[in-house]
Enzyme design. Sequence first.
Site, PDB file in Angstrom:
ATOM      1  N   LYS A 122       0.823  -1.211   0.000  1.00 25.40           N
ATOM      2  CA  LYS A 122       0.000   0.000   0.000  1.00 25.40           C
ATOM      3  C   LYS A 122       0.858   1.263   0.000  1.00 25.40           C
ATOM      4  O   LYS A 122       0.475   2.258  -0.593  1.00 25.40           O
ATOM      5  CB  LYS A 122      -0.962   0.010   1.184  1.00 25.40           C
ATOM      6  CG  LYS A 122      -2.114  -0.970   1.008  1.00 25.40           C
ATOM      7  CD  LYS A 122      -3.199  -0.731   2.039  1.00 25.40           C
ATOM      8  CE  LYS A 122      -4.321  -1.742   1.880  1.00 25.40           C
ATOM      9  NZ  LYS A 122      -5.297  -1.668   2.982  1.00 25.40           N
ATOM     10  N   LYS A 140      -5.336 -11.593  -8.035  1.00 24.96           N
ATOM     11  CA  LYS A 140      -6.612 -11.687  -7.341  1.00 24.96           C
ATOM     12  C   LYS A 140      -7.569 -10.616  -7.856  1.00 24.96           C
ATOM     13  O   LYS A 140      -7.134  -9.501  -8.164  1.00 24.96           O
ATOM     14  CB  LYS A 140      -6.341 -11.465  -5.843  1.00 24.96           C
ATOM     15  CG  LYS A 140      -7.482 -11.879  -4.950  1.00 24.96           C
ATOM     16  CD  LYS A 140      -7.115 -11.659  -3.486  1.00 24.96           C
ATOM     17  CE  LYS A 140      -8.334 -11.112  -2.765  1.00 24.96           C
ATOM     18  NZ  LYS A 140      -8.091 -10.727  -1.387  1.00 24.96           N
ATOM     19  N   LYS A 148     -11.128  -4.701  -6.236  1.00 29.77           N
ATOM     20  CA  LYS A 148     -11.924  -3.523  -6.577  1.00 29.77           C
ATOM     21  C   LYS A 148     -11.035  -2.320  -6.862  1.00 29.77           C
ATOM     22  O   LYS A 148     -11.495  -1.325  -7.394  1.00 29.77           O
ATOM     23  CB  LYS A 148     -12.912  -3.213  -5.455  1.00 29.77           C
ATOM     24  CG  LYS A 148     -12.282  -3.017  -4.095  1.00 29.77           C
ATOM     25  CD  LYS A 148     -13.334  -3.041  -2.990  1.00 29.77           C
ATOM     26  CE  LYS A 148     -12.656  -3.172  -1.629  1.00 29.77           C
ATOM     27  NZ  LYS A 148     -13.582  -3.505  -0.559  1.00 29.77           N
TER      28      LYS A 148
END
Length: 337
Positions: free
Chosen positions: A117, A200, A203
């Site tokens: 992140k 994976k 969103k």
Amino acid sequence: MENQERAQKLFSAVQPSGAITIGNYIGAIRNFVKLQGEYDCIYAVADLHAITVRQDPAALRRNTLELMALFIACGIDPEKSVLFVQSHVPAHCELTWVLNTITYPGELSRMTQFKDKSARHADNVNMGLMDYPVLMVSDILLYQAALVPVGEDQKQHLELTRDLAIRFNNRYGATFTVPEPYILKDSGARVMSLADPSRKMSKSDENPNAFVTMSDDKDTIIRKFKRAVTDSDSVVRYAPEEKPGISNLLTIYHAFTGKSLAESERDFAGKGYGDFKLAVGEVVADALAPIRAEQARLLADKEYLRSVMKAGSESAARMARRTLSKVYRKVGFYSGE
Ligand code: TRP
């Protein structure tokens, strides 16, 4: 038999950060529903976690209500499970503060998700992003949860939860239940990106065709499945290494129909990829339509949703307060009572 022993507590949460994908549904929410019969389940909308990356405030507010409605529309029963919004229960932040004092920066800076992140949001590497796992630890420990259903990407955070629970218990005496990960039986149901089946489904993918959300309508769903990346062969066969795209679509078909992978393969023997993709799209669209309709009905009934959130946060706060009081006493805070 039933009442001789209290059911074990199980905690999980989902962040209200944008669209919920069919991957979140298959991998998390749908299982939350099934677990309700077996455990004392506590489920949260993790809005405190969501703000560790930049959110549009109006969108966050809307997403929180939408996720609450989605949980219920999918079958989480607020009469059976404790369902609440994380920020409505102040104990999550309060316990996080105490646990921060037994956590070392190195433990947090080496977390895979923190590193990922930080790279993705290089302009906003904030203290909250680093402390995110400790907040998760608090979520779990506050409820003395024995079990936490988590995906692969959250396993490290669960290990930290166990480490901190043990560390606190050793330093101050038995306080926290040390939780175990709850490994789902059907672990084959890992939904991958439609555009790149080696990743994976997420969103946060820049390519909206890579994921199907719980609010996509039938046309959108069919269009996305038609565009799904496959291979140059033409046999519908489950072979994750060789045929990751087709295998992902078979997994999705299997997850939504309940048919085994072998049975799913047989449904498409001798048929082309076009027919197969259309069939997968239809199965998914037909499964989501009633959920979407129920979610819309709930969203039109704000009073009901408000009452669920209020009752949920009251139950959660009561349980959380019990643990937090114990923690405050153990660390030596003078009681204000
Ligand atoms: N971090 C989790 C996720 O993004 C959500 C979450 C927050 C969670 N608190 C939790 C999951 C506690 C399990 C237990 O998926």
